[in-house]
Write a protein that holds these residues in place. Structure first.
Motif, PDB file in Angstrom:
ATOM      1  N   CYS A   1      -5.887  -0.199   0.843  1.00  9.05           N
ATOM      2  CA  CYS A   1      -5.265   0.283  -0.394  1.00  9.05           C
ATOM      3  C   CYS A   1      -4.717  -0.882  -1.213  1.00  9.05           C
ATOM      4  O   CYS A   1      -4.370  -1.941  -0.678  1.00  9.05           O
ATOM      5  N   ARG A   2      -4.625  -0.652  -2.517  1.00  9.46           N
ATOM      6  CA  ARG A   2      -3.905  -1.537  -3.420  1.00  9.46           C
ATOM      7  C   ARG A   2      -2.521  -0.929  -3.630  1.00  9.46           C
ATOM      8  O   ARG A   2      -2.371   0.078  -4.310  1.00  9.46           O
ATOM      9  N   VAL A   3      -1.517  -1.546  -3.038  1.00 10.02           N
ATOM     10  CA  VAL A   3      -0.188  -0.944  -2.890  1.00 10.02           C
ATOM     11  C   VAL A   3       0.814  -1.607  -3.827  1.00 10.02           C
ATOM     12  O   VAL A   3       0.889  -2.835  -3.901  1.00 10.02           O
TER      13      VAL A   3
ATOM     14  N   ASP B   1      -3.474   2.295  -6.044  1.00 14.59           N
ATOM     15  CA  ASP B   1      -3.784   3.623  -5.523  1.00 14.59           C
ATOM     16  C   ASP B   1      -2.860   4.046  -4.380  1.00 14.59           C
ATOM     17  O   ASP B   1      -3.112   5.045  -3.716  1.00 14.59           O
ATOM     18  N   ALA B   2      -1.769   3.279  -4.158  1.00 13.29           N
ATOM     19  CA  ALA B   2      -0.828   3.621  -3.095  1.00 13.29           C
ATOM     20  C   ALA B   2       0.549   3.064  -3.448  1.00 13.29           C
ATOM     21  O   ALA B   2       0.664   2.064  -4.170  1.00 13.29           O
ATOM     22  N   VAL B   3       1.596   3.710  -2.914  1.00 18.08           N
ATOM     23  CA  VAL B   3       2.977   3.384  -3.270  1.00 18.08           C
ATOM     24  C   VAL B   3       3.836   3.342  -2.005  1.00 18.08           C
ATOM     25  O   VAL B   3       3.756   4.240  -1.159  1.00 18.08           O
ATOM     26  N   LEU B   4       4.657   2.305  -1.906  1.00 17.76           N
ATOM     27  CA  LEU B   4       5.646   2.184  -0.828  1.00 17.76           C
ATOM     28  C   LEU B   4       7.001   1.924  -1.474  1.00 17.76           C
ATOM     29  O   LEU B   4       7.188   0.919  -2.150  1.00 17.76           O
TER      30      LEU B   4
ATOM     31  N   ARG C   1      -5.282  -3.721   1.267  1.00 18.06           N
ATOM     32  CA  ARG C   1      -6.235  -4.573   0.551  1.00 18.06           C
ATOM     33  C   ARG C   1      -5.490  -5.646  -0.223  1.00 18.06           C
ATOM     34  O   ARG C   1      -5.853  -6.816  -0.216  1.00 18.06           O
ATOM     35  N   SER C   2      -4.419  -5.251  -0.900  1.00 15.20           N
ATOM     36  CA  SER C   2      -3.506  -6.180  -1.562  1.00 15.20           C
ATOM     37  C   SER C   2      -2.223  -5.421  -1.866  1.00 15.20           C
ATOM     38  O   SER C   2      -2.193  -4.192  -1.860  1.00 15.20           O
ATOM     39  N   ALA C   3      -1.138  -6.161  -2.118  1.00 16.68           N
ATOM     40  CA  ALA C   3       0.176  -5.539  -2.305  1.00 16.68           C
ATOM     41  C   ALA C   3       0.943  -6.275  -3.396  1.00 16.68           C
ATOM     42  O   ALA C   3       1.017  -7.505  -3.386  1.00 16.68           O
ATOM     43  N   MET C   4       1.513  -5.515  -4.325  1.00 17.12           N
ATOM     44  CA  MET C   4       2.283  -6.063  -5.450  1.00 17.12           C
ATOM     45  C   MET C   4       3.766  -5.828  -5.242  1.00 17.12           C
ATOM     46  O   MET C   4       4.213  -4.692  -5.068  1.00 17.12           O
TER      47      MET C   4
ATOM     48  N   PHE D   1      -4.343  -7.120  -8.725  1.00 21.92           N
ATOM     49  CA  PHE D   1      -4.831  -6.960  -7.355  1.00 21.92           C
ATOM     50  C   PHE D   1      -6.160  -7.678  -7.177  1.00 21.92           C
ATOM     51  O   PHE D   1      -6.377  -8.392  -6.183  1.00 21.92           O
ATOM     52  N   GLU D   2      -7.058  -7.484  -8.141  1.00 25.55           N
ATOM     53  CA  GLU D   2      -8.357  -8.141  -8.078  1.00 25.55           C
ATOM     54  C   GLU D   2      -8.199  -9.650  -8.067  1.00 25.55           C
ATOM     55  O   GLU D   2      -8.893 -10.363  -7.327  1.00 25.55           O
ATOM     56  N   ALA D   3      -7.258 -10.156  -8.863  1.00 23.82           N
ATOM     57  CA  ALA D   3      -7.036 -11.606  -8.913  1.00 23.82           C
ATOM     58  C   ALA D   3      -6.565 -12.137  -7.570  1.00 23.82           C
ATOM     59  O   ALA D   3      -7.015 -13.198  -7.112  1.00 23.82           O
ATOM     60  N   ALA D   4      -5.654 -11.420  -6.910  1.00 25.38           N
ATOM     61  CA  ALA D   4      -5.183 -11.862  -5.593  1.00 25.38           C
ATOM     62  C   ALA D   4      -6.312 -11.824  -4.573  1.00 25.38           C
ATOM     63  O   ALA D   4      -6.488 -12.745  -3.770  1.00 25.38           O
ATOM     64  N   GLU D   5      -7.089 -10.755  -4.610  1.00 22.88           N
ATOM     65  CA  GLU D   5      -8.181 -10.601  -3.647  1.00 22.88           C
ATOM     66  C   GLU D   5      -9.259 -11.668  -3.824  1.00 22.88           C
ATOM     67  O   GLU D   5      -9.873 -12.118  -2.848  1.00 22.88           O
TER      68      GLU D   5
END
Length: 403
Positions: free
Chosen positions: A143-145, A172-175, A244-247, A264-268
């Motif tokens: 997920c991209r969190v 697409d995901a939240v914490l 997948r990546s986390a902001m 997210f794409e930039a980090a990945e």
């Protein structure tokens, strides 16, 4: 006397949107000893003792892998010797903990296999038994969190923050670490997150610990605010190992891209797995319309830059005093295990010393409760210094604020 630190279950809203609770160990359950602050008395404010967390031995114990448990804690300070002599006993046998001392945070790592059951601690602090929280990284696998800490932020603000990051960056995901909200409970917040289209999964992690006294200014006496640093390392190891990546972003912060690429794409795609970027304040202007605006105010109600304020730093370098400290997005699996997830950088990782100009975030002065300081006082509009943020306004147009 031996006390059992009660196990706090995961409460499911459905199989994709859940609320979780930690299994903390308060010192008051088994000893008269308390954590003692290290800040000199002369630099403690009038509310220091009220805000300082002297009682939490550790926030949570987590099965971070099949063979390792980690305890996430405030720094031990005067309790360090007692911790060093503590023995931990499980069904698999007896072991000593390896201690990690980080900035305003400590960890104990135990070689104990999963499903070992409750663990007993024996030592000079006393005797107590605690449960182990499961490794829940599968919730966010691939997920991209977006993750944050929040207390009593209006749910409308939280949902707008989610929708913006969904539509602009593909989150697409939240914490969310809820730091003791009283305006609503975690189940209500979880239900609201479940209503947002396009969000695959969410976790509301209850985190009811004292945030801790802040520093005196940007540099001095940052020694007693343990809560968020503990939460970020906890998030990394309990929930985000397989993301997948986390902001890392606050509710009052929205990230913009200069290239059209998702952060997210930039980090990945980065060869380090990390992007770090600076921020600028967005302010409210006294234009006579304040009372006519909807309540609560929303991110999309504001688009005026705070003008820069240049002055000399401690190193005698010219800097903008109105600029915001950086934030970051990371691929967790590519972050070195020894590094510490910090608020504005990732400590002990050389890649975190650099900032990109491809991204920047907007920090909304009026999306907040003034918990830290008064920041919502408006100023009259001056067309010579107050400029609209065109990039932000264009991004707002791409957001579906209703779904």
């Amino acid at each position: 006397m031996m006390r059992l630190v009660s196990k706090s279950p995961v409460v499911a809203a459905d199989n994709r949107h859940v609320t979780c609770r930690p299994s903390p160990a308060p010192l008051s359950d088994f000893t008269d000893k308390r954590r003692e602050a290290t800040r000199p008395l002369a630099f403690r404010g009038e509310n220091f003792d009220r805000d300082f967390d002297n009682n939490t031995l550790f926030y949570d114990a987590v099965q971070v892998s099949k063979s390792k448990i980690a305890l996430f804690a405030p720094p031990f300070f005067n309790l360090a010797r007692d911790i060093a002599t503590t023995t931990f006993i499980s069904g698999a046998g007896t072991c000593k903990a390896r201690t990690r001392q980080l900035d305003r945070h400590a960890q104990l790592w135990l070689d104990i296999y999963e499903n070992a059951g409750p663990i007993q601690a024996l030592g000079e602090l006393g005797s107590f038994t605690f449960s182990v929280s499961p490794n829940e990284s599968e919730i966010f696998r691939d997920c991209r969190v977006i993750f944050t800490m929040s207390k009593d932020n209006p749910i409308e603000w939280i949902l707008d923050w989610v929708r913006f990051n969904r539509d602009i960056h593909g989150a697409d995901a939240v914490l969310i670490y809820d730091n003791g909200s009283s305006a609503y409970d975690s189940a209500t917040l979880s239900a609201a997150l479940r209503s947002v289209a396009g969000i695959r999964c969410s976790v509301v992690m209850e985190w009811p610990f004292k945030y801790g006294p802040q520093g005196a200014n940007s540099w001095d006496h940052w020694d007693s605010d343990f809560c968020q640093l503990g939460a970020w390392e906890h998030a990394r190891w309990r929930f985000l190992q397989h993301a997948r990546s986390a902001m890392n972003s606050d509710i009052d912060e929205l990230v913009l891209s200069k290239t059209g690429k998702s952060v997210f794409e930039a980090a990945e795609q980065s060869w380090t797995g990390l992007v770090r970027y600076r921020g600028r304040w967005i302010i409210g202007i006294d234009d006579g319309l304040r009372d006519e605006m909807r309540a609560p105010h929303r991110h999309a109600d504001f688009s005026i830059f705070m003008p820069p304020k240049y002055e000399l730093s401690r190193l005698m370098m010219r800097r903008d005093a109105n600029a915001c400290l950086p934030k970051w997005t990371v691929v967790p699996g590519r972050c070195p295990t020894h590094a510490q997830w910090h608020v504005h950088s990732i400590f002990s990782w050389w890649a975190s010393y650099f900032c990109t100009r491809d991204f920047s975030f907007r920090h909304f002065r009026e999306i907040g409760s003034n918990w830290k300081y008064q920041r919502t006082s408006r100023v009259p509009f001056d067309p010579s210094i107050h400029k609209p943020d065109r990039a932000l306004m264009e991004a707002f147009k791409r957001v579906d604020w209703d779904n």
